[in-house]
Enzyme design. Structure first.
Site, PDB file in Angstrom:
ATOM      1  N   SER A 142       0.895  -0.694   0.290  1.00  0.00           N
ATOM      2  CA  SER A 142      -0.010   0.098   0.302  1.00  0.00           C
ATOM      3  C   SER A 142       0.945   1.434  -0.257  1.00  0.00           C
ATOM      4  O   SER A 142       2.441   1.631   0.426  1.00  0.00           O
ATOM      5  CB  SER A 142      -1.142   0.018   1.323  1.00  0.00           C
ATOM      6  OG  SER A 142      -1.004   1.307   1.487  1.00  0.00           O
ATOM      7  N   TYR A 155      -3.420  -0.903  10.224  1.00  0.00           N
ATOM      8  CA  TYR A 155      -2.773  -1.763   8.984  1.00  0.00           C
ATOM      9  C   TYR A 155      -2.155  -0.607   8.146  1.00  0.00           C
ATOM     10  O   TYR A 155      -0.959  -2.092   7.722  1.00  0.00           O
ATOM     11  CB  TYR A 155      -4.345  -0.833   8.135  1.00  0.00           C
ATOM     12  CG  TYR A 155      -4.724  -1.124   6.891  1.00  0.00           C
ATOM     13  CD1 TYR A 155      -4.715  -2.127   6.247  1.00  0.00           C
ATOM     14  CD2 TYR A 155      -3.578  -0.149   6.062  1.00  0.00           C
ATOM     15  CE1 TYR A 155      -4.764  -1.797   5.011  1.00  0.00           C
ATOM     16  CE2 TYR A 155      -3.942  -0.204   4.580  1.00  0.00           C
ATOM     17  CZ  TYR A 155      -4.438  -1.417   3.579  1.00  0.00           C
ATOM     18  OH  TYR A 155      -4.372  -1.071   2.775  1.00  0.00           O
TER      19      TYR A 155
HETATM   20  N1  LIG Z   1      -9.109  -0.456  -1.453  1.00  0.00           N
HETATM   21  C1  LIG Z   1      -7.196   0.449  -1.288  1.00  0.00           C
HETATM   22  O1  LIG Z   1      -7.765   1.470  -2.004  1.00  0.00           O
HETATM   23  C2  LIG Z   1      -6.284  -0.308  -1.407  1.00  0.00           C
HETATM   24  C3  LIG Z   1      -5.246   0.340  -1.244  1.00  0.00           C
HETATM   25  C4  LIG Z   1      -3.990   0.266  -1.093  1.00  0.00           C
HETATM   26  C5  LIG Z   1      -4.002  -1.204  -0.610  1.00  0.00           C
HETATM   27  N2  LIG Z   1      -4.793  -2.397  -0.423  1.00  0.00           N
HETATM   28  C6  LIG Z   1      -4.516  -3.605  -0.748  1.00  0.00           C
HETATM   29  O2  LIG Z   1      -5.299  -4.895  -1.463  1.00  0.00           O
HETATM   30  C7  LIG Z   1      -5.924  -5.395  -1.110  1.00  0.00           C
HETATM   31  C8  LIG Z   1      -6.862  -5.769  -1.277  1.00  0.00           C
HETATM   32  O3  LIG Z   1      -7.818  -4.726  -0.931  1.00  0.00           O
HETATM   33  P1  LIG Z   1      -9.458  -4.246  -1.739  1.00  0.00           P
HETATM   34  O4  LIG Z   1      -9.806  -2.582  -2.332  1.00  0.00           O
HETATM   35  O5  LIG Z   1      -9.546  -5.015  -3.032  1.00  0.00           O
HETATM   36  O6  LIG Z   1     -10.116  -5.039  -0.331  1.00  0.00           O
HETATM   37  P2  LIG Z   1     -11.519  -5.355   0.253  1.00  0.00           P
HETATM   38  O7  LIG Z   1     -12.242  -5.180   1.286  1.00  0.00           O
HETATM   39  O8  LIG Z   1     -12.101  -4.599  -1.587  1.00  0.00           O
HETATM   40  O9  LIG Z   1     -12.088  -7.077  -0.497  1.00  0.00           O
HETATM   41  C9  LIG Z   1     -11.180  -8.598   0.329  1.00  0.00           C
HETATM   42  C10 LIG Z   1     -10.967  -9.497   0.166  1.00  0.00           C
HETATM   43  O10 LIG Z   1     -10.672  -9.744   1.120  1.00  0.00           O
HETATM   44  C11 LIG Z   1     -11.059 -10.803   1.632  1.00  0.00           C
HETATM   45  N3  LIG Z   1     -11.160 -11.241   3.155  1.00  0.00           N
HETATM   46  C12 LIG Z   1     -10.871 -10.615   4.515  1.00  0.00           C
HETATM   47  N4  LIG Z   1     -10.543 -11.575   5.031  1.00  0.00           N
HETATM   48  C13 LIG Z   1     -10.671 -12.757   4.934  1.00  0.00           C
HETATM   49  C14 LIG Z   1     -10.330 -13.922   5.449  1.00  0.00           C
HETATM   50  N5  LIG Z   1      -9.598 -13.795   7.214  1.00  0.00           N
HETATM   51  N6  LIG Z   1      -9.684 -15.240   5.088  1.00  0.00           N
HETATM   52  C15 LIG Z   1     -10.027 -14.625   3.594  1.00  0.00           C
HETATM   53  N7  LIG Z   1     -10.176 -13.784   2.656  1.00  0.00           N
HETATM   54  C16 LIG Z   1     -10.951 -12.419   3.370  1.00  0.00           C
HETATM   55  C17 LIG Z   1     -12.396  -9.781   1.869  1.00  0.00           C
HETATM   56  O11 LIG Z   1     -13.440 -11.257   1.896  1.00  0.00           O
HETATM   57  C18 LIG Z   1     -12.589  -9.580   0.431  1.00  0.00           C
HETATM   58  O12 LIG Z   1     -13.053 -10.665  -0.280  1.00  0.00           O
HETATM   59  C19 LIG Z   1      -5.791  -5.785   0.578  1.00  0.00           C
HETATM   60  O13 LIG Z   1      -4.239  -6.398   0.341  1.00  0.00           O
HETATM   61  C20 LIG Z   1      -5.845  -4.235   0.988  1.00  0.00           C
HETATM   62  O14 LIG Z   1      -4.435  -3.318   1.805  1.00  0.00           O
HETATM   63  C21 LIG Z   1      -6.307  -1.560  -0.804  1.00  0.00           C
END
Ligand SMILES: NC(=O)c1ccc[n+]([C@@H]2O[C@H](COP(=O)([O-])OP(=O)(O)OC[C@H]3O[C@@H](n4cnc5c(N)ncnc54)[C@H](O)[C@@H]3O)[C@@H](O)[C@H]2O)c1
Length: 250
Positions: A142, A155
């Site tokens: 991130s 986080y």
């Molecule tokens: N959205 C952003 O702005 C952003 C920015 C930087 C990094 N990220 C990273 O990218 C990745 C994806 O983020 P996103 O925005 O798609 O999030 P999201 O919340 O849309 O999706 C996360 C997914 O992880 C799954 N998950 C959560 N806990 C779980 C568990 N215990 N076991 C199995 N699956 C589990 C959820 O069911 C979901 O499908 C994450 O690692 C997040 O930290 C996101």
């Protein structure tokens, strides 16, 4: 060079959000994909994506539970008939709270899913990839792998750890033909950010910091995922690639 035809991939957290879009991209490039997620939305996602030649499977697994992590990983490998070319660790969670309001239970949960599960899954996959003599491990960092963030102590700690874990595992496994890299998204429009996307105070502050002038979309990370999953990145390992519309360069 970017083709993934015949490749086998496991994508965690691909029931929705960035993971789902990256699973779609890997599949469109030719890979057979297993969506490993705790959410039943993964079943629908697998049905939606799996319309081309290669299959898309769903395995339900809770990465908070270390035994279940192992059994769901094994189930995923069985579906892929023993081969894993790509592991994309996208599952992740956040809790936006002031540090003093964040419970230790929340701290442990965030570190467990965002870091310990990535470590455990990477070791399980590397065990197979070392025998194959090749493999791609892609982690989700991130911009908070670099910045401290605000009201997100656990986080940002977890994403800082992902940057270090990525480099550390790369050092150990690069000699076995395995590349370990991370993608560092900026502010992306997914449900993870639903609360701050419509916050009267935070939204204008964030918008002003994005040189590209817009939030990222799940499609914005897909190209980098294909690059890191394909032969195009065979000499790229141990790096964290920002996909942030310029935030870190500001
Ligand atoms: N959205 C952003 O702005 C952003 C920015 C930087 C990094 N990220 C990273 O990218 C990745 C994806 O983020 P996103 O925005 O798609 O999030 P999201 O919340 O849309 O999706 C996360 C997914 O992880 C799954 N998950 C959560 N806990 C779980 C568990 N215990 N076991 C199995 N699956 C589990 C959820 O069911 C979901 O499908 C994450 O690692 C997040 O930290 C996101």
């Amino acid at each position: 060079m970017f083709s993934l035809k015949g490749k086998k991939a496991i994508v965690t957290g691909a029931a929705q959000g960035l993971g789902k879009e990256m699973a779609r991209a890997l599949h469109a490039a030719g890979a057979e994909v297993v969506i490993l997620d705790v959410s039943d939305l993964g079943k629908e996602a697998a049905r939606e994506l799996g319309k081309e030649d290669a299959k898309v499977h769903f395995v339900k697994g809770n990465l908070l539970d270390r035994e279940n992590l192992i059994s769901s990983f094994k189930e995923a490998v069985e579906k892929l008939e023993g081969r894993v070319d790509i592991l994309l660790n996208s599952a992740g969670v956040i809790e936006r709270k002031r540090a003093m309001d964040l419970s230790l239970e929340s701290w442990d949960r965030i570190l467990e899913i965002n870091v310990s599960a990535v470590f455990q899954l990477s070791c399980l996959a590397a065990d197979i990839m070392i025998n194959q003599g090749s493999g791609k491990i892609i982690n989700m960092g991130s911009i908070l792998s670099f910045l401290g963030g605000y009201n997100a102590a656990a986080y940002s700690t977890s994403k800082g750890a992902i940057a270090q874990l990525t480099k550390s595992l790369s050092n150990e496994w690069a000699g076995h033909g395995i590349q370990v890299n991370a993608i560092a998204p900026g502010y992306m429009s997914t449900s993870m950010n639903a609360d701050i996307k419509n916050d009267e105070v935070r939204t204008p502050q964030i918008n002003a910091r994005i040189p590209a002038g817009r939030w990222g979309t799940p499609e914005d990370v897909a190209g980098v995922a294909i690059f890191l999953a394909s032969a195009a990145s065979d000499y790229v390992t141990g790096v964290v690639i920002p996909v942030d519309g310029g935030v870190l360069g500001r």
